[in-house]
Design a protein around this motif. Structure first.
Motif, mmCIF file in Angstrom:
data_model
loop_
_atom_site.group_PDB
_atom_site.id
_atom_site.type_symbol
_atom_site.label_atom_id
_atom_site.label_comp_id
_atom_site.label_asym_id
_atom_site.label_seq_id
_atom_site.Cartn_x
_atom_site.Cartn_y
_atom_site.Cartn_z
ATOM 1 N N PRO A 182 0.811 -1.214 0.000
ATOM 2 C CA PRO A 182 0.000 0.000 0.000
ATOM 3 C C PRO A 182 0.849 1.269 0.000
ATOM 4 O O PRO A 182 0.532 2.226 -0.716
ATOM 5 N N GLU A 183 1.934 1.292 0.764
ATOM 6 C CA GLU A 183 2.784 2.479 0.801
ATOM 7 C C GLU A 183 3.456 2.724 -0.542
ATOM 8 O O GLU A 183 3.633 3.880 -0.957
ATOM 9 N N ASP A 184 3.841 1.650 -1.224
ATOM 10 C CA ASP A 184 4.420 1.811 -2.560
ATOM 11 C C ASP A 184 3.449 2.529 -3.481
ATOM 12 O O ASP A 184 3.820 3.466 -4.205
ATOM 13 N N LEU A 185 2.183 2.094 -3.480
ATOM 14 C CA LEU A 185 1.200 2.681 -4.376
ATOM 15 C C LEU A 185 0.825 4.097 -3.960
ATOM 16 O O LEU A 185 0.575 4.957 -4.812
ATOM 17 N N LYS A 186 0.779 4.358 -2.674
ATOM 18 C CA LYS A 186 0.453 5.706 -2.206
ATOM 19 C C LYS A 186 1.517 6.714 -2.612
ATOM 20 O O LYS A 186 1.224 7.903 -2.797
ATOM 21 N N ILE A 196 -2.658 5.434 -8.389
ATOM 22 C CA ILE A 196 -2.933 4.000 -8.482
ATOM 23 C C ILE A 196 -3.589 3.491 -7.200
ATOM 24 O O ILE A 196 -4.521 2.678 -7.243
ATOM 25 N N TRP A 197 -3.137 3.957 -6.052
ATOM 26 C CA TRP A 197 -3.749 3.540 -4.792
ATOM 27 C C TRP A 197 -5.208 3.971 -4.736
ATOM 28 O O TRP A 197 -6.087 3.183 -4.367
ATOM 29 N N ASN A 198 -5.473 5.224 -5.100
ATOM 30 C CA ASN A 198 -6.852 5.704 -5.094
ATOM 31 C C ASN A 198 -7.706 4.904 -6.078
ATOM 32 O O ASN A 198 -8.872 4.588 -5.798
ATOM 33 N N ASN A 199 -7.125 4.565 -7.204
ATOM 34 C CA ASN A 199 -7.820 3.753 -8.191
ATOM 35 C C ASN A 199 -8.183 2.385 -7.616
ATOM 36 O O ASN A 199 -9.314 1.902 -7.775
ATOM 37 N N MET A 200 -7.231 1.739 -6.954
ATOM 38 C CA MET A 200 -7.484 0.431 -6.347
ATOM 39 C C MET A 200 -8.638 0.502 -5.342
ATOM 40 O O MET A 200 -9.510 -0.370 -5.293
ATOM 41 N N LYS A 201 -8.651 1.542 -4.531
ATOM 42 C CA LYS A 201 -9.703 1.690 -3.523
ATOM 43 C C LYS A 201 -11.071 1.912 -4.169
ATOM 44 O O LYS A 201 -12.068 1.295 -3.755
ATOM 45 N N LEU A 202 -11.119 2.789 -5.164
ATOM 46 C CA LEU A 202 -12.395 3.111 -5.791
ATOM 47 C C LEU A 202 -12.956 1.938 -6.584
ATOM 48 O O LEU A 202 -14.159 1.657 -6.528
ATOM 49 N N VAL A 203 -12.101 1.249 -7.308
ATOM 50 C CA VAL A 203 -12.563 0.201 -8.215
ATOM 51 C C VAL A 203 -12.851 -1.102 -7.481
ATOM 52 O O VAL A 203 -13.889 -1.738 -7.710
ATOM 53 N N TYR A 204 -11.944 -1.505 -6.600
ATOM 54 C CA TYR A 204 -12.065 -2.818 -5.962
ATOM 55 C C TYR A 204 -12.578 -2.748 -4.521
ATOM 56 O O TYR A 204 -12.879 -3.782 -3.928
ATOM 57 N N GLY A 205 -12.643 -1.554 -3.955
ATOM 58 C CA GLY A 205 -13.120 -1.416 -2.585
ATOM 59 C C GLY A 205 -12.171 -1.994 -1.551
ATOM 60 O O GLY A 205 -12.605 -2.410 -0.473
#
Length: 273
Positions: A182-186, A196-205
């Motif tokens: 998670p820190e890598d993506l943030k 990319i982190w925000n994308n992962m959260k929005l798309v996959y929850g």
């Protein structure tokens, strides 16, 4: 012969230091076009017909834009199913391809269920791929907004193959030699830091504990494909489901789009088996 207009972007597209809030405050026009200039003056850019389609005329006059609202081609398969290759082949075939960076900037609109700027962006070109067009619900809105459009659902052999490709691709682009944390993506600066982190959260929850959870990702992939197929069940001529690794993929794409001499156009970009 008419002069060739060129696209002068108002900003560089590598928004590593731009916040999501700044991104959302900019119009789809600003995100996509900047200015079209010829010898320093705003001009009309005309693009001539190709195959069965005609690219739209773009007229720039200050902040005003006009385009023909023709039927579109939307690539709605999930990322890592060949969406980059599809975009490349459509461009080679003569379609005016939508600006991917402009589309990806609208991930926050998609996450909030706001589709007006996504629809507006679709008036700028003929064909579109990747986020937000590859995400659930978008195809339903676009189908209603652009009647007569064609939709291409690119798929993998199965969810296992797709999931493995996602993991390998993220490992490659983040460049840590391992599956990203998670820190890598943030901290990773694609579009802007943390995109990319925000994308992962929005798309996959997902959250910090469920990033790359195999069950969540595979379920998302399968559900998206099922929803697309069900949506077009009564209109099979408007949807092509295709695995780009199949030998007949090029032929089927050409037939679906009404294009001749299609053979040899299909590349394989962003390939991470």
């Amino acid at each position: 012969m008419e002069p060739t207009a060129y696209l002068k972007l108002s900003r560089e597209w590598n928004h590593r230091d731009e916040s999501p809030q700044t991104y959302q405050s900019r119009s789809a026009f600003q995100l996509c076009f900047g200015e079209i200039l010829y010898n320093g003056n705003a001009v009309e850019r005309s693009v001539y017909p190709h195959a069965a389609y005609r690219r739209p005329n773009l007229t720039m006059n200050g902040q005003e834009m006009s385009t023909r609202h023709d039927a579109k081609v939307f690539c709605i398969g999930r990322n890592k199913t060949g969406t980059t290759s599809l975009g490349a082949v459509l461009k080679k075939a003569g379609f005016l391809l939508g600006n991917q960076a402009a589309g990806e900037s609208l991930i926050y609109d998609w996450g909030a269920g706001r589709f007006d700027r996504i629809v507006d962006l679709c008036k700028s070109a003929q064909a579109f791929q990747d986020i937000p067009f590859s995400l659930p619900k978008t195809f339903e809105v676009l189908d209603a907004s652009f009647p007569g459009s064609r939709f291409i659902l690119s798929v993998r052999k199965n969810a296992d193959e797709w999931y493995g490709s996602v993991i390998r691709f993220h490992t490659k682009i983040v460049g840590k030699g391992r599956v990203p944390t998670p820190e890598d993506l943030k901290n990773f600066g694609y579009r802007h830091r943390g995109w990319i982190w925000n994308n992962m959260k929005l798309v996959y929850g997902i959250d910090e504990n469920t990033l790359y959870d195999e069950r969540i990702y595979k379920q998302h992939y399968d559900q998206h494909n099922e929803q697309v197929i069900e949506h077009f069940r009564q209109r099979p001529d408007d949807l092509l489901v295709v695995n780009l690794s199949d030998e007949q993929a090029e032929c089927r794409l050409g037939t679906f789009l009404g294009l001749s001499n299609f053979e040899g156009l299909l590349p394989h970009l962003n390939r991470t088996r």
